[in-house]
Design a protein around this motif. Structure first.
Motif, PDB file in Angstrom:
ATOM      1  N   LEU A  24       0.956  -4.474   7.666  1.00  0.00           N
ATOM      2  CA  LEU A  24       1.791  -4.750   6.906  1.00  0.00           C
ATOM      3  C   LEU A  24       3.352  -4.544   7.020  1.00  0.00           C
ATOM      4  CD1 LEU A  24      -0.218  -3.700   3.584  1.00  0.00           C
ATOM      5  CD2 LEU A  24       0.276  -6.023   4.417  1.00  0.00           C
ATOM      6  N   THR A  73      -3.689  -5.097   0.995  1.00  0.00           N
ATOM      7  CA  THR A  73      -3.270  -3.805   0.374  1.00  0.00           C
ATOM      8  C   THR A  73      -4.812  -3.157   0.403  1.00  0.00           C
ATOM      9  OG1 THR A  73      -3.051  -2.717  -1.702  1.00  0.00           O
ATOM     10  CG2 THR A  73      -4.495  -4.881  -2.052  1.00  0.00           C
ATOM     11  N   ASP A  74      -4.824  -1.639   0.101  1.00  0.00           N
ATOM     12  CA  ASP A  74      -6.051  -1.182   0.060  1.00  0.00           C
ATOM     13  C   ASP A  74      -7.010  -1.516  -1.353  1.00  0.00           C
ATOM     14  OD1 ASP A  74      -7.487   1.931   1.253  1.00  0.00           O
ATOM     15  OD2 ASP A  74      -7.834   1.392  -0.819  1.00  0.00           O
ATOM     16  N   PHE A  95      -0.418   4.227   1.343  1.00  0.00           N
ATOM     17  CA  PHE A  95      -0.329   4.944   2.707  1.00  0.00           C
ATOM     18  C   PHE A  95       0.544   4.378   3.614  1.00  0.00           C
ATOM     19  CE2 PHE A  95      -5.395   5.065   0.992  1.00  0.00           C
ATOM     20  CZ  PHE A  95      -4.810   6.336   0.222  1.00  0.00           C
ATOM     21  N   GLU A  96       0.368   5.481   4.856  1.00  0.00           N
ATOM     22  CA  GLU A  96       1.542   4.990   5.937  1.00  0.00           C
ATOM     23  C   GLU A  96       0.491   5.120   7.094  1.00  0.00           C
ATOM     24  OE1 GLU A  96       4.318   3.954   6.382  1.00  0.00           O
ATOM     25  OE2 GLU A  96       5.449   4.243   4.968  1.00  0.00           O
ATOM     26  N   CYS A  97      -0.464   4.096   7.414  1.00  0.00           N
ATOM     27  CA  CYS A  97      -1.107   4.309   8.660  1.00  0.00           C
ATOM     28  C   CYS A  97      -0.167   3.585   9.766  1.00  0.00           C
ATOM     29  CB  CYS A  97      -2.477   3.359   8.599  1.00  0.00           C
ATOM     30  SG  CYS A  97      -3.230   3.633   7.369  1.00  0.00           S
ATOM     31  N   TYR A 130      -0.639   2.052  12.349  1.00  0.00           N
ATOM     32  CA  TYR A 130      -0.809   0.925  13.103  1.00  0.00           C
ATOM     33  C   TYR A 130      -0.820  -0.268  12.000  1.00  0.00           C
ATOM     34  CZ  TYR A 130      -5.007   2.409  10.975  1.00  0.00           C
ATOM     35  OH  TYR A 130      -5.975   3.128  10.030  1.00  0.00           O
ATOM     36  N   CYS A 131      -0.668  -0.420  10.752  1.00  0.00           N
ATOM     37  CA  CYS A 131      -0.682  -0.931   9.591  1.00  0.00           C
ATOM     38  C   CYS A 131       0.116  -2.307   9.973  1.00  0.00           C
ATOM     39  CB  CYS A 131      -0.124  -0.404   8.421  1.00  0.00           C
ATOM     40  SG  CYS A 131      -0.505  -1.597   7.011  1.00  0.00           S
ATOM     41  N   LYS A 191      -9.497   3.299   2.201  1.00  0.00           N
ATOM     42  CA  LYS A 191      -9.555   4.867   2.798  1.00  0.00           C
ATOM     43  C   LYS A 191      -9.423   5.781   1.562  1.00  0.00           C
ATOM     44  CE  LYS A 191      -7.254   3.542   6.993  1.00  0.00           C
ATOM     45  NZ  LYS A 191      -6.590   2.654   7.127  1.00  0.00           N
ATOM     46  N   CYS A 225       0.947  -1.188  -0.096  1.00  0.00           N
ATOM     47  CA  CYS A 225      -0.071  -0.129   0.028  1.00  0.00           C
ATOM     48  C   CYS A 225       0.730   1.321  -0.068  1.00  0.00           C
ATOM     49  CB  CYS A 225      -0.834  -0.152   1.230  1.00  0.00           C
ATOM     50  SG  CYS A 225      -1.973   1.269   1.169  1.00  0.00           S
TER      51      CYS A 225
HETATM   52  S1  SF4 Z   1      -3.086  -1.424   3.896  1.00  0.00           S
HETATM   53 FE1  SF4 Z   1      -4.595  -0.165   5.189  1.00  0.00          FE
HETATM   54  S2  SF4 Z   1      -3.952  -0.122   7.046  1.00  0.00           S
HETATM   55 FE2  SF4 Z   1      -2.259  -0.406   5.765  1.00  0.00          FE
HETATM   56  S3  SF4 Z   1      -1.136   1.726   5.249  1.00  0.00           S
HETATM   57 FE3  SF4 Z   1      -2.965   0.947   3.527  1.00  0.00          FE
HETATM   58  S4  SF4 Z   1      -4.829   1.868   4.232  1.00  0.00           S
HETATM   59 FE4  SF4 Z   1      -3.483   1.803   5.843  1.00  0.00          FE
END
Ligand code: SF4
Length: 433
Positions: free
Chosen positions: A188, A231-232, A181-183, A185-186, A263, A179
């Motif tokens: 991955l 992944t998203d 994005f950089e959450c 808590y992810c 998201k 992914c």
């Molecule tokens: S896979 Fe989901 S939790 Fe992980 S970074 Fe992407 S959107 Fe965020």
């Protein structure tokens, strides 16, 4: 303060302690100092005549004020503190533009590869037999490498609900990995060992496997199948265009429900494909504080809800995932505002389901979060080792959060199915709809 300085500071106070006791004290002083924005000297002032046991007990009480009495001592997880500036996440805003694109020989003539070539003309394209090692050694640089391949084995699986938690019968299609994005808590960060973005180019084989699949339906009226675990589901959909094949496929199979989990606001493909009653587009939602401070590079709540309204108008049903719910001072007011904004914006009759789950993570993920986001506040909560080896808030805190949020959601969206995700079956029983 560096880890070595903190270790030396504590060694000076307790010159006789061995490595395990030192590890525990360093961990406790670090976590308390971080949460209270204080210096280690203010948490554990230098003093003579201190005993290890009395200091550890006092630190545990201060670190876990809500759970100190009720928790078993094995539930406090005090691993060695390891911080590394080189492992920090790169939060510089940048578009997704891989430097290197590896293409497996067997998919080199596919439409997906043609789109990727057109989208990233400056990238270095390399053909591979699929056996060479691709990707960076650093997870933070994963988006620099894109790997387009032919999936051979891992098409479908039941949701890997953690061992012992109450399942919801979810079924996963493994459409892509990684992914942008950089959450904070992810999972991955700890789970993904190939540090690249992976897109399978053989969607036809996925669809064939789906047709031959046998699926759980859990507590729902029909089996639920979804992408978006590794992944998203939509973040790359303008290029992968997986939605263009998934939507017509599931529209003609009303015995199943398909869920896109996202998201992102990358919904053009969905709108072009046209909706269907058995296709649910689900957004992960949270308090604005959590979105702004921990879900880096993701669209804000308003943008997510506007995208949800668009796809609802386009004929899809909606889902929402309050996951992870993160407990902090004032979280109830902030989550109430999110629910209110949803109620003010969304067509309530289009919402199929809403899941709720408080933050949980493996021990290994805790260390990754700490290394990549050393300034995080999400780990400041009181997390205990739980029934499945994961770390969670204590039972009472979780139950209180669920009492508040589930009752609010059920009152606000009475026609939606509201359920708990990855929870202790005993807790789930208390909140069954
Ligand atoms: S896979 Fe989901 S939790 Fe992980 S970074 Fe992407 S959107 Fe965020």
């Amino acid at each position: 303060m560096r880890v070595s300085e903190l270790e030396n500071y504590i060694k000076n106070i307790f010159p006789w302690v061995g490595p395990n006791k030192l590890r525990e004290l360093v961990r406790l002083v670090y976590e308390i100092a971080k949460r209270e924005h204080k210096l280690p000297e203010e948490i554990l002032p230098p003093s003579k005549n201190l005993t290890f046991e009395s200091v550890k007990t006092a630190l545990l009480k201060r670190r876990y004020p809500l759970n100190f009495k009720a928790a078993h001592k094995n539930q406090f997880y005090l691993p060695k503190l390891e911080l590394n500036d080189g492992a920090r996440a790169d939060l510089t805003p940048r578009p997704f533009y891989p430097r290197t694109v590896y293409i497996e020989e067997s998919v080199k003539d596919t439409a997906l590869v043609a789109r990727v070539r057109a989208a990233f003309p400056q990238a270095d394209f390399k053909q591979t037999d699929g056996k060479c090692q691709v990707g960076s050694s650093n997870f933070s640089r994963r988006t620099e490498t894109l790997f387009i391949h032919r999936e051979k084995y891992d098409f479908l699986k039941p949701c890997p609900c953690s061992c012992g938690s109450a399942g919801c019968g979810y079924n996963l299609v493994n459409l892509g990995f990684g992914c942008r994005f950089e959450c904070e808590y992810c999972f991955l960060q700890q789970y993904q060992n190939l540090h690249a973005i992976l897109w399978p180019a053989n969607m036809d084989e996925f669809l064939q496997k789906l047709d031959n699949g046998k699926f759980n339906k859990g507590p729902f009226d029909r089996p639920r199948i979804g992408s978006g675990e590794f992944t998203d589901s939509l973040v790359f959909d303008d290029i992968t265009q997986y939605s263009q094949q998934l939507v017509p496929f599931f529209r003609s199979r009303p015995q199943w429900q398909f869920e896109f989990k996202t998201k992102s606001t990358n919904i053009q493909g969905l709108l072009q494909a046209g909706g269907s009653e058995n296709i649910v587009v689900a957004w992960s939602v949270n308090s604005s504080k959590i979105i702004q401070e921990t879900e880096h590079f993701t669209p804000d709540l308003t943008s997510r809800l506007l995208a949800a309204c668009e796809v609802a108008k386009g004929g899809y049903r909606l889902g929402f995932h309050f996951d992870p719910v993160i407990i902090y001072d004032g979280y109830e007011q902030d989550y109430t505002r999110t629910v209110q904004q949803m109620a003010d914006t969304l067509p309530a009759d289009k919402i199929a389901w809403i899941s709720v789950g408080t933050l949980r993570f493996s021990r290994e993920l805790k260390k990754q979060i700490e290394m990549r986001f050393p300034d995080n506040f999400i780990l400041d909560g009181e997390f205990l080792l739980d029934f499945d080896g994961k770390m969670r808030y204590g039972d009472q805190q979780r139950i209180k959060a669920y009492q508040f949020l589930l009752s609010l959601l059920r009152k606000t969206f009475p026609s939606a199915y509201v359920y708990l995700c990855m929870e202790d079956p005993a807790v789930v029983r208390q909140f069954r709809q």
